[in-house]
Design a protein around this motif. Sequence first.
Motif, short mmCIF file in Angstrom:
data_model
loop_
_atom_site.label_atom_id
_atom_site.label_comp_id
_atom_site.label_asym_id
_atom_site.label_seq_id
_atom_site.Cartn_x
_atom_site.Cartn_y
_atom_site.Cartn_z
N CYS A 1 9.60 1.43 -9.32
CA CYS A 1 8.43 0.66 -8.88
C CYS A 1 7.34 0.66 -9.94
O CYS A 1 6.46 -0.20 -9.94
CB CYS A 1 7.85 1.25 -7.60
SG CYS A 1 9.05 1.38 -6.28
N GLY A 2 7.40 1.64 -10.84
CA GLY A 2 6.37 1.71 -11.88
C GLY A 2 6.63 0.80 -13.06
O GLY A 2 5.74 0.61 -13.90
N TYR B 1 4.12 -1.77 -14.03
CA TYR B 1 2.85 -1.17 -14.44
C TYR B 1 2.93 -0.62 -15.85
O TYR B 1 1.94 -0.57 -16.57
CB TYR B 1 2.41 -0.14 -13.41
CG TYR B 1 2.21 -0.81 -12.07
CD1 TYR B 1 1.01 -1.43 -11.77
CD2 TYR B 1 3.26 -0.92 -11.16
CE1 TYR B 1 0.84 -2.12 -10.58
CE2 TYR B 1 3.11 -1.61 -9.96
CZ TYR B 1 1.89 -2.20 -9.69
OH TYR B 1 1.74 -2.90 -8.53
N THR C 1 7.08 -0.23 6.27
CA THR C 1 5.73 -0.25 5.72
C THR C 1 5.83 -0.64 4.24
O THR C 1 6.66 -0.10 3.52
CB THR C 1 5.08 1.15 5.82
OG1 THR C 1 5.12 1.56 7.18
CG2 THR C 1 3.64 1.12 5.32
N GLU D 1 -5.18 -6.18 -2.18
CA GLU D 1 -4.05 -5.50 -1.53
C GLU D 1 -3.40 -6.41 -0.50
O GLU D 1 -4.08 -7.12 0.25
CB GLU D 1 -4.52 -4.22 -0.84
CG GLU D 1 -4.96 -3.14 -1.80
CD GLU D 1 -5.40 -1.86 -1.07
OE1 GLU D 1 -4.83 -1.54 0.00
OE2 GLU D 1 -6.32 -1.20 -1.57
N SER E 1 -3.67 -1.62 2.73
CA SER E 1 -2.54 -0.69 2.81
C SER E 1 -2.77 0.39 3.86
O SER E 1 -1.91 0.66 4.69
CB SER E 1 -2.33 -0.01 1.46
OG SER E 1 -2.39 -0.95 0.42
N TRP E 2 -3.93 1.02 3.80
CA TRP E 2 -4.16 2.12 4.74
C TRP E 2 -4.59 1.62 6.11
O TRP E 2 -4.42 2.33 7.11
CB TRP E 2 -5.10 3.17 4.14
CG TRP E 2 -4.35 3.95 3.11
CD1 TRP E 2 -4.40 3.79 1.75
CD2 TRP E 2 -3.34 4.94 3.35
NE1 TRP E 2 -3.50 4.63 1.14
CE2 TRP E 2 -2.84 5.36 2.09
CE3 TRP E 2 -2.81 5.53 4.50
CZ2 TRP E 2 -1.85 6.33 1.96
CZ3 TRP E 2 -1.82 6.49 4.37
CH2 TRP E 2 -1.35 6.89 3.12
N ARG E 3 -5.13 0.40 6.17
CA ARG E 3 -5.30 -0.21 7.49
C ARG E 3 -3.93 -0.38 8.13
O ARG E 3 -3.74 -0.18 9.33
CB ARG E 3 -6.00 -1.57 7.39
CG ARG E 3 -7.53 -1.49 7.32
CD ARG E 3 -8.14 -2.89 7.22
NE ARG E 3 -9.55 -2.91 7.53
CZ ARG E 3 -10.54 -2.84 6.64
NH1 ARG E 3 -10.26 -2.74 5.36
NH2 ARG E 3 -11.81 -2.89 7.02
N THR F 1 3.60 -2.49 0.66
CA THR F 1 2.31 -2.91 0.12
C THR F 1 2.40 -3.24 -1.35
O THR F 1 3.31 -2.78 -2.05
CB THR F 1 1.23 -1.83 0.35
OG1 THR F 1 -0.03 -2.34 -0.08
CG2 THR F 1 1.53 -0.56 -0.46
N THR F 2 1.48 -4.04 -1.81
CA THR F 2 1.33 -4.27 -3.24
C THR F 2 -0.12 -4.64 -3.50
O THR F 2 -0.90 -4.85 -2.55
CB THR F 2 2.27 -5.38 -3.76
OG1 THR F 2 2.17 -5.45 -5.18
CG2 THR F 2 1.88 -6.75 -3.18
N GLU F 3 -0.46 -4.72 -4.78
CA GLU F 3 -1.80 -5.17 -5.14
C GLU F 3 -1.62 -6.25 -6.18
O GLU F 3 -0.95 -6.03 -7.19
CB GLU F 3 -2.59 -3.99 -5.72
CG GLU F 3 -4.07 -4.29 -5.90
CD GLU F 3 -4.79 -3.15 -6.59
OE1 GLU F 3 -5.47 -2.37 -5.92
OE2 GLU F 3 -4.66 -3.04 -7.82
N ASP G 1 -0.57 0.00 -17.81
CA ASP G 1 -1.31 0.91 -16.93
C ASP G 1 -0.71 2.32 -16.99
O ASP G 1 -1.33 3.29 -16.56
CB ASP G 1 -1.27 0.44 -15.47
CG ASP G 1 -2.25 -0.69 -15.22
OD1 ASP G 1 -3.04 -1.01 -16.13
OD2 ASP G 1 -2.24 -1.26 -14.11
N ASP H 1 -8.44 -2.21 1.23
CA ASP H 1 -7.87 -1.17 2.09
C ASP H 1 -6.81 -1.71 3.05
O ASP H 1 -6.55 -1.12 4.10
CB ASP H 1 -8.96 -0.47 2.90
CG ASP H 1 -9.90 0.34 2.02
OD1 ASP H 1 -9.59 0.51 0.83
OD2 ASP H 1 -10.94 0.79 2.51
#
Lengths: 443, 443
Positions: free
Chosen positions: B42-43, B46, B322, B331, B391-393, B324-326, B51, B389
């Motif tokens: 997944c990295g 990046y 679950t 997000e 992702s954490w929502r 997520t991405t940005e 990054d 937020d």
Amino acid sequence: MRILIIGGGAAGGTAAQFARKTDRKADITMIDAEPYGQYSRCGLPYALRGDTTPEKLVEFGPEWFEKNGIEALYGLRVRNVDFSNKVVETEGKGQIEYDRLIIATGARPWKPPIEGMENEGVFFLRTLDDLNAVREWVGGRKKVIVVGAGLIGLESAESFVRLGMDVTVVEFLSYPLPTMIDEDMGREVKKILDRNGIKGYYSHEVIEMRGNPVRSTLIRNRENDSEIELEADIVVVSTGNSPNTEIFEGIEKGRKGHIRVNSRSETSYKDVFAAGDCTEYPDFVTGKHVPMGMGTMAVRQGMAAGTNAAGGSLEVRPFIGTRTTELFGVEIAGAGPTAHILKENNIDFVAGRFRGKDLPDYMDGRDISVRVLASREGRILGAQIMGRDASWRISMFAEAIMRGDTVQNLSMLETPYAPPIAPTVDPTSIACTMVSMRLRRRK
Amino acid sequence: MRILIIGGGAAGGTAAQFARKTDRKADITMIDAEPYGQYSRCGLPYALRGDTTPEKLVEFGPEWFEKNGIEALYGLRVRNVDFSNKVVETEGKGQIEYDRLIIATGARPWKPPIEGMENEGVFFLRTLDDLNAVREWVGGRKKVIVVGAGLIGLESAESFVRLGMDVTVVEFLSYPLPTMIDEDMGREVKKILDRNGIKGYYSHEVIEMRGNPVRSTLIRNRENDSEIELEADIVVVSTGNSPNTEIFEGIEKGRKGHIRVNSRSETSYKDVFAAGDCTEYPDFVTGKHVPMGMGTMAVRQGMAAGTNAAGGSLEVRPFIGTRTTELFGVEIAGAGPTAHILKENNIDFVAGRFRGKDLPDYMDGRDISVRVLASREGRILGAQIMGRDASWRISMFAEAIMRGDTVQNLSMLETPYAPPIAPTVDPTSIACTMVSMRLRRRK
């Protein structure tokens, strides 16, 4: 149907809105002692530092209520209520009859009984008038003492730092945010405050305000009784609140005078509802009534009070005390009782805390601390988090507490994972695993 | 006890770690076709944008496994497995016997069956070797086509933008991130990509890579069959994966070849476990087996496989996906099936979407979109969020889905509230209320 609401803050204003939504034809009157409309008290520290303005804090002005057919009487106070005859006696506008009454009178700052509290330069930060007075007084002054390291106290302290002032915080208990987090987390908050130049006196109590206008504050170390005089040209006192409920006689109240309500926001009197900071409501974990004092609950209780008073049906969920703040860019959040409250209620628990990084090792992560409290069976009772996205990480715990979930289960939940967001196994999961292992060893 | 693990990625490496944790004396061997150790796939996007670095992506190098008494055989492939005699035949290192086997062979990129796929300048982004090859090829080149607007495709597309390249994305379906979100949310993602200079061809399929080295890509509009030739000096193909499971004969597999596992990561063979992208596992909401393909599950299944193979006991929870991405600072997250999957499984649902601000009106809030899917009874089946937020929502929804909670309940949960964090009534609560009202009207 005549619905009368006493108080126009977050609870009262929301109650008026939801009463109107529920019954388009009801006769709704709202009485507010202040003149501004419904504004955000939680926003006051942010207006102080300039992140917003006092004008913007007014979320629903008088004209909004007028437009929605709600008679809003501003600058009016209530003298007393005759619950048997359903009549409210105002100070100057005579009597108002009602079919349903909603009490949302909120709270006022608790004033420490010490000398000099009335002196010039000593302030609270509870109302828009307070905010304007503080802003006016600050001009050119340099040294501020904030008494009370609670949420509003510390948010204000940060605002004063941002205004370029020398800031000292005095707290009666041994660490900052004592009603929000446990002592081990509190030690980390201390470090944040230190790093940002806020001087802290913990386990200290304020004895006297000296000089008029104020020139210094005398404080006493509660551990060794030594006294120190701290210079100050402005003092902001933020040591908790007292409910505005003295005039309501005969209604069931708690130990500190808060009106008891149930999940429908009903009081002990038929047709009388209450909402917000003037109430107390059972805590989900301890089962004990606790004073409300958060915008979160004020709004939800207001929704229920307004809806139910107007003949609809809406229930507030059990109270779990989801809470959060941001200090110097670090989020600090919690849900469920602190260890202190659990002990006070003789609830057996095991706690664990994990400090790690908020991102995978190969990204540039920051520190995060997660503390979890669970029952002997592993049921999650509370959680406290400091770091990035602490608030919304806490929302997962809030839902877990509410649904009776366990640390064993939550440790294996699929949390959101992406390199710039969180690691595959999040610090929240690891904290749950730690508590779950500790429980296994105890058996 | 001899534990043999085939595959050294997130699933295999984690399995080895947890086997070691569970049994300090077991004889543990791990075979990996690649030479690098356990690194984060997944990295890769990046590291592409800088990054992080390819070196940092290696989370546990060969020396880590050695230090923990795990024999790790790198650059070794397996020819076949004799499940009855518990023997693995390697390519070149003879046979290895086992008592317990863990299959974690992962997946490889699915290769569209079109002309020119082998040409120079056409890449996948699945391995460290791929990453290094892409980085080397990029130097000085300007025009990149990314085929496939999934997670890795779009994260790579953003990386190429950040490297200053002209980026075009070609997607077979009608909107970006189609397995992650529904079309209405996808339209908002399109806008983000547009705003950041990424050209998008949706409902288009790739027909041919032209030139060797690649010079252009021929694509066809799936709606009107028109063809377009797009110039490119590099093409990155990211159109999904195929499981590496061909050599495992006789073991129960799903429609696309993924090995079926249960919550203990057990396969249809006794003493044989499997974990990660080579497996399929039941979806919590639909009950249907679905291919795994996320680091989140790879790690959790690896934990269970390793623990259980070594004689411990650990279960993976039901799959809720679950994710997520940005993208360009926004997000995008989800949990539970998309509308498309629910329809495919004939599950009746009601959806609602709320667009609002992520902060109180008086603060400087940004746009946030919340989409919630619920059963006729209000049980939350899925949620998708775009914004701060997100992702954490989503973690709150993940827990709600897992615990069978309803939109009615969740709409009244105390969410974290503070002026710089979220409004008193969060967009997530409002979206739940909208769905709950829609359900009431349907009755």
